[in-house]
Motif scaffolding. Structure first.
Motif, PDB file in Angstrom:
ATOM      1  N   LEU A   1     -32.503 -62.334   7.199  1.00 38.02           N
ATOM      2  CA  LEU A   1     -32.045 -61.025   6.750  1.00 38.02           C
ATOM      3  C   LEU A   1     -32.325 -59.906   7.747  1.00 38.02           C
TER       4      LEU A   1
ATOM      5  N   SER B   1     -29.576 -57.896  10.149  1.00 38.02           N
ATOM      6  CA  SER B   1     -29.401 -56.452  10.043  1.00 38.02           C
ATOM      7  C   SER B   1     -29.247 -55.789  11.396  1.00 38.02           C
TER       8      SER B   1
ATOM      9  N   ALA C   1     -23.097 -60.013   8.331  1.00 36.05           N
ATOM     10  CA  ALA C   1     -24.303 -59.264   7.992  1.00 36.05           C
ATOM     11  C   ALA C   1     -23.994 -58.024   7.150  1.00 36.05           C
ATOM     12  N   ASP C   2     -22.726 -57.622   7.125  1.00 36.24           N
ATOM     13  CA  ASP C   2     -22.379 -56.382   6.434  1.00 36.24           C
ATOM     14  C   ASP C   2     -22.742 -56.458   4.955  1.00 36.24           C
TER      15      ASP C   2
ATOM     16  N   VAL D   1     -28.029 -56.213   3.976  1.00 35.84           N
ATOM     17  CA  VAL D   1     -29.309 -55.759   4.490  1.00 35.84           C
ATOM     18  C   VAL D   1     -30.092 -55.023   3.413  1.00 35.84           C
TER      19      VAL D   1
ATOM     20  N   MET E   1     -33.815 -52.397   5.609  1.00 35.45           N
ATOM     21  CA  MET E   1     -33.775 -52.169   7.042  1.00 35.45           C
ATOM     22  C   MET E   1     -32.915 -50.954   7.340  1.00 35.45           C
TER      23      MET E   1
ATOM     24  N   VAL F   1     -30.999 -49.315  10.178  1.00 38.68           N
ATOM     25  CA  VAL F   1     -30.495 -49.699  11.493  1.00 38.68           C
ATOM     26  C   VAL F   1     -29.435 -48.703  11.948  1.00 38.68           C
TER      27      VAL F   1
END
Length: 428
Positions: A139, A143, A150-151, A154, A157, A159
């Motif tokens: 995970l 992120s 990955a969208d 998360v 996080m 980022v």
């Protein structure tokens, strides 16, 4: 058997549908006896080739004398020998001062440790990552990756994604620094995390000057610089570390894949001593003491990195590959838009993603394993073991010439896209 019982999550086997049995050096052989030139090399895990005899014998000898295999993080002779050799052969000659942290044996776990440590050291939660990045599939690692998968996944996080060098001619690192210092910009991050060569992102190369500027920004503002050398370290770009060419010294370095010597699972985080504020067991894992990887990894260090001969050989091979790929671009300018990458991670960028897909398929039929990469899977990537020969590189280039010559013309791309069940994309 695989179709019936193995999960749908499997991926590489879909592109290379053989049942493999044996392997040696740069060759891998299936159960039908057909040999393939492996220019995938375990996605950078097999820099020293399949079943490298000297490394393999070191592991066999260790097992024969009942050497410890699993040890959690207990002190073992194998670990001590690896640490001593890594310090003497790798760190000291490069004037690098790092503590060694052995994490769970995957690159993603090393990235997780680096992110956790950066947040703990700085007390800040934001991380700056870059377009085109890939850092793993756990995970936290997802992120800071740029993969679409990955969208929306998360949790916890923060980022900020910033353009990697070359992504946009209108954005540079001066903009990043302004964002950090301006009251209306972004909260000061705990760390920058990057690959100096983005393999999965399309073989994008950060220039030495860009890397130095990023390092300078990090130092000026108390931001940790994390370099992910998991896929492109251990000689893949020539020097042992991919960042050596820029003369920078990251705060944290993530290693995995080929650090295990011959495919043995192992991951390693290098951190500057003043950052080592972990409490005992604060980041751990049952398999952070893979002694077979310590033995294989140490054998690889002694065999290839005790002098500069291996690095010089990689440079010669890299030049041979670059020459061959340039000849492909010259012969097929309407199909190939660019040659990309450095060291022994190079490739060709195709105008149409379907062409890249056809090349990898046809190359496999001709006995060569290469994969595609990039945001549209439009780059054909060549990443052989570092012990490959010039004649083998020339052989692969020759076959690629033959394969590319058979590609359909642009007018046929639409029909081809339908056959491949993908929408047609004319790449920028």
């Amino acid at each position: 058997m695989f179709e019936k019982y193995e999960s749908n999550v499997r991926s590489y086997c879909r592109s290379f549908p053989s049942v493999f049995s044996t392997a040696e050096k740069e060759y891998i052989c299936d159960i039908e006896g057909k040999s393939y030139l492996d220019f995938l090399a375990g996605a950078g895990t097999l820099n020293y080739g399949h079943n490298n005899p000297l490394i393999k014998n070191a592991v066999i000898d260790y097992l024969k004398r009942d050497g410890i295999v699993h040890s959690l993080d207990l002190h073992t002779e194998a670990k001590e020998d690896f640490i001593a050799s890594f310090q003497k052969i790798i760190l000291e000659p490069r004037e690098l001062d790092y503590k060694l942290q052995f994490t769970g044996p995957t690159g993603a776990n090393a990235v997780e440790a680096a992110l956790k440590l950066a947040r703990k050291v700085t007390g800040r939660t934001r991380v700056v990552a870059f377009t085109g990045a890939f850092h793993g599939m756990t995970l936290g690692a997802m992120s800071v990756s740029a993969k679409e998968s990955a969208d929306g996944l998360v949790a916890g996080m923060e980022v900020t994604r910033f353009p990697f060098e070359g992504f946009s001619p209108d954005v540079n690192l001066d903009t990043l620094e302004k964002l950090i210092v301006h009251p209306g910009g972004i909260a000061k991050p705990a760390a920058f995390i990057l690959e100096t060569l983005q393999c999965e992102g399309g073989l994008n190369v950060a220039s030495n000057s860009w890397l130095r500027q990023l390092s300078d920004i990090a130092q000026r503002h108390g931001i940790l610089l994390i370099v992910d050398d998991i896929q492109v370290g251990c000689g893949r770009t020539g020097p042992f570390f991919s960042f050596e060419r820029a003369g920078i010294k990251p705060d944290i370095v993530c290693l995995a894949k080929s650090i295990g010597g011959m495919g043995m699972p192992m991951a390693l985080v290098l951190l500057k001593p003043e950052l080592d504020i972990w409490a005992p067991g604060e980041h751990n894992g049952t398999f952070r003491g893979n002694n077979l990887a310590f033995v294989a990894g140490e054998a690889a260090l002694k065999l290839y990195w005790s002098d500069d001969k291996f690095e010089t050989e990689i440079k010669v091979l890299s030049e041979e590959m670059a020459f061959g790929l340039a000849s492909l671009k010259s012969d097929y300018p309407d199909l190939i838009t660019d040659t990309v990458g450095i060291g022994l991670a190079q490739g060709i960028r195709l105008k149409h993603q379907h062409h890249a897909q056809l090349i990898t398929k046809a190359a496999f039929e001709q006995g060569i394993i290469v994969e595609s990469c990039g945001p549209y899977s439009e780059v054909v990537k060549l990443m052989p073991p570092l012990i490959v020969t010039e004649s083998t590189i020339q052989k692969v280039i020759t076959i690629l010439h033959q394969v590319i010559a058979t590609l359909p013309k642009e007018a046929e791309i639409g029909e081809l896209g339908a056959k491949l069940e993908k929408s047609d994309v004319s790449l920028p």
